[in-house]
Design an enzyme around this catalytic site. Structure first.
Site, short mmCIF file in Angstrom:
data_model
loop_
_atom_site.label_atom_id
_atom_site.label_comp_id
_atom_site.label_asym_id
_atom_site.label_seq_id
_atom_site.Cartn_x
_atom_site.Cartn_y
_atom_site.Cartn_z
N GLU A 173 0.85 -1.19 0.00
CA GLU A 173 0.00 0.00 0.00
C GLU A 173 0.89 1.23 0.00
O GLU A 173 2.02 1.23 0.49
CB GLU A 173 -0.92 0.01 1.23
CG GLU A 173 -0.22 0.25 2.55
CD GLU A 173 -1.19 0.45 3.70
OE1 GLU A 173 -2.18 1.18 3.55
OE2 GLU A 173 -0.95 -0.16 4.76
N LEU A 175 1.61 4.95 1.32
CA LEU A 175 1.30 5.75 2.50
C LEU A 175 1.74 7.20 2.29
O LEU A 175 2.79 7.46 1.71
CB LEU A 175 2.01 5.18 3.73
CG LEU A 175 1.59 3.78 4.18
CD1 LEU A 175 2.45 3.33 5.36
CD2 LEU A 175 0.12 3.74 4.54
N ASP A 274 15.83 -3.62 12.65
CA ASP A 274 16.68 -2.55 12.13
C ASP A 274 16.04 -1.20 12.45
O ASP A 274 15.87 -0.34 11.60
CB ASP A 274 16.86 -2.71 10.61
CG ASP A 274 17.97 -1.83 10.05
OD1 ASP A 274 18.78 -1.30 10.84
OD2 ASP A 274 18.03 -1.68 8.82
#
Length: 371
Positions: A173, A175, A274
């Site tokens: 998706e 954003l 991370d």
């Protein structure tokens, strides 16, 4: 700070050959006032690159659907249609931002039927990019399925078979990011994700992945946390750095001290892996600004490893830590273990960039040995 539109860029590096680390597309598009952004540009030595290339990623079977579209967009449209259960017709859109490391192409596309926008990463199926894109897809999917903290929802992974060449792709998706948000909520949501543990009760992950440009082994799964860290994290980085310039006696002492410090029996939590300041942000979702994490090196491990990394380059305020503690307080001893966990990342930066990082790592090792 005015809101800015920002393309999510999950730039999991696709091979050791991408030793010159580029900032992710999200870093290129992040507001210039983002605190403590870090984008080093120094490559590691040829010796370190050779060591990195010698490390093989455990082969794994990918659940890949092949699409024979006339072009890549058509194949991706079919993949999204299969996943979403409705017809999707993707057309090229602005917003990709930049190319990722290791040969990944970053772009955006819009469904002409609905106007919905998607973020896309693709790489040649003939190189190592296919496995690394799949590892990224699986990692983000695992985090998304917890329904705890917002991540870019993975839509489809597949292979385009046809002109101009065979290409693997992953669709997420799209954003729209804002310049800031609620740090306390970010901490709370992360703690909720950390409560999700591995089904087998072990440490590791379904696939190996990468940490920056460096291969990150997660297999085989290991029962004991200290054993996992020594074999798959500390020991792995010491091999890549030539034991960080230390003699065998010092290395043996470091291993022994690390095992002692990691004897606290943590749960195998799902962690980002991370989590530095450049891999979190705030996006507008359904009219609200919510915290988002991305660019993971996902695995099941001690949740303290995620929190520890937030201190490496900064970018997380007191409200973040207060929010985390309010949801799930850290246990005693976490301050000492923070140095153990962050040594892994500093050694990795020596592998990637050389320079001052080896000296910094040696100083951290001295601190650990005095604990």
């Amino acid at each position: 700070m005015p809101a800015v539109t920002q393309t999510i860029a999950l730039t999991l590096t696709l091979s050791c050959l991408a030793i010159f680390k580029l900032p992710s597309a999200s870093a290129f598009l992040k507001p210039s006032s983002a605190p403590n952004s870090f984008s080093p540009a120094r490559a590691g030595s040829s010796q370190q690159l050779t060591s990195c290339l010698k490390r093989t990623i455990t082969p794994f079977a990918m659940s890949t659907s092949t699409y024979n579209g006339e072009n890549l967009l058509e194949s991706m449209s079919r993949a999204c249609s299969d996943t979403l259960g409705r017809e999707v017709n993707l057309e090229t859109s602005r917003g990709g931002g930049a190319s990722g490391g290791g040969g990944a192409s970053i772009s955006a596309a819009t469904d002409s039927n609905t106007g919905e926008k998607y973020f896309i990463k693709s790489a040649s199926a003939s190189g190592g990019g296919s496995n690394m894109l799949y590892a990224e897809y699986i990692g983000v999917k695992k985090m998304s399925e917890t329904n705890t903290i917002k991540v870019p929802k993975p839509i489809a992974f597949g292979e385009h078979h046809g002109a101009p060449r065979d290409i693997n792709f992953v669709v997420f998706e799209y954003l729209e990011f804002s310049g800031g948000g609620n740090g306390r909520e970010l901490g709370q949501d992360l703690a909720k994700m950390h409560r999700v543990v591995s089904d087998n009760g072990k440490f590791g992950f379904d696939v190996d992945n990468t940490i920056g440009a460096t291969p990150q082994p997660n297999l085989p799964w290991i029962d004991n946390w200290a054993d996992f860290w020594i074999e798959h994290r500390l020991g792995h980085m010491l091999k890549l750095t030539g034991d960080a310039g230390l003699d065998k006696e010092t290395i043996n002492k470091l291993m022994s001290k690390t095992r002692e410090l990691l004897s606290h029996n943590p749960e195998p939590s799902l962690i980002h892996g991370d989590l530095w300041g450049g891999n979190k942000g705030y996006a507008k979702v359904d009219g609200s600004i919510v915290p988002v994490i991305f660019d993971p090196a996902t695995y099941y491990g001690d949740r303290e490893a995620d929190i520890a990394m937030t201190y490496v380059f900064g970018g997380f305020g007191p409200d973040f830590y207060e929010g985390y503690e309010s949801e799930w307080p850290l246990p005693d001893g976490h301050e000492k273990r923070k140095t153990v966990y962050n040594l892994y990342h500093i050694l990795n930066h020596d592998v990637l960039f050389g320079g001052m990082y080896l000296r910094q790592a040696q100083g951290m090792i001295d601190s650990i040995l005095r604990m």
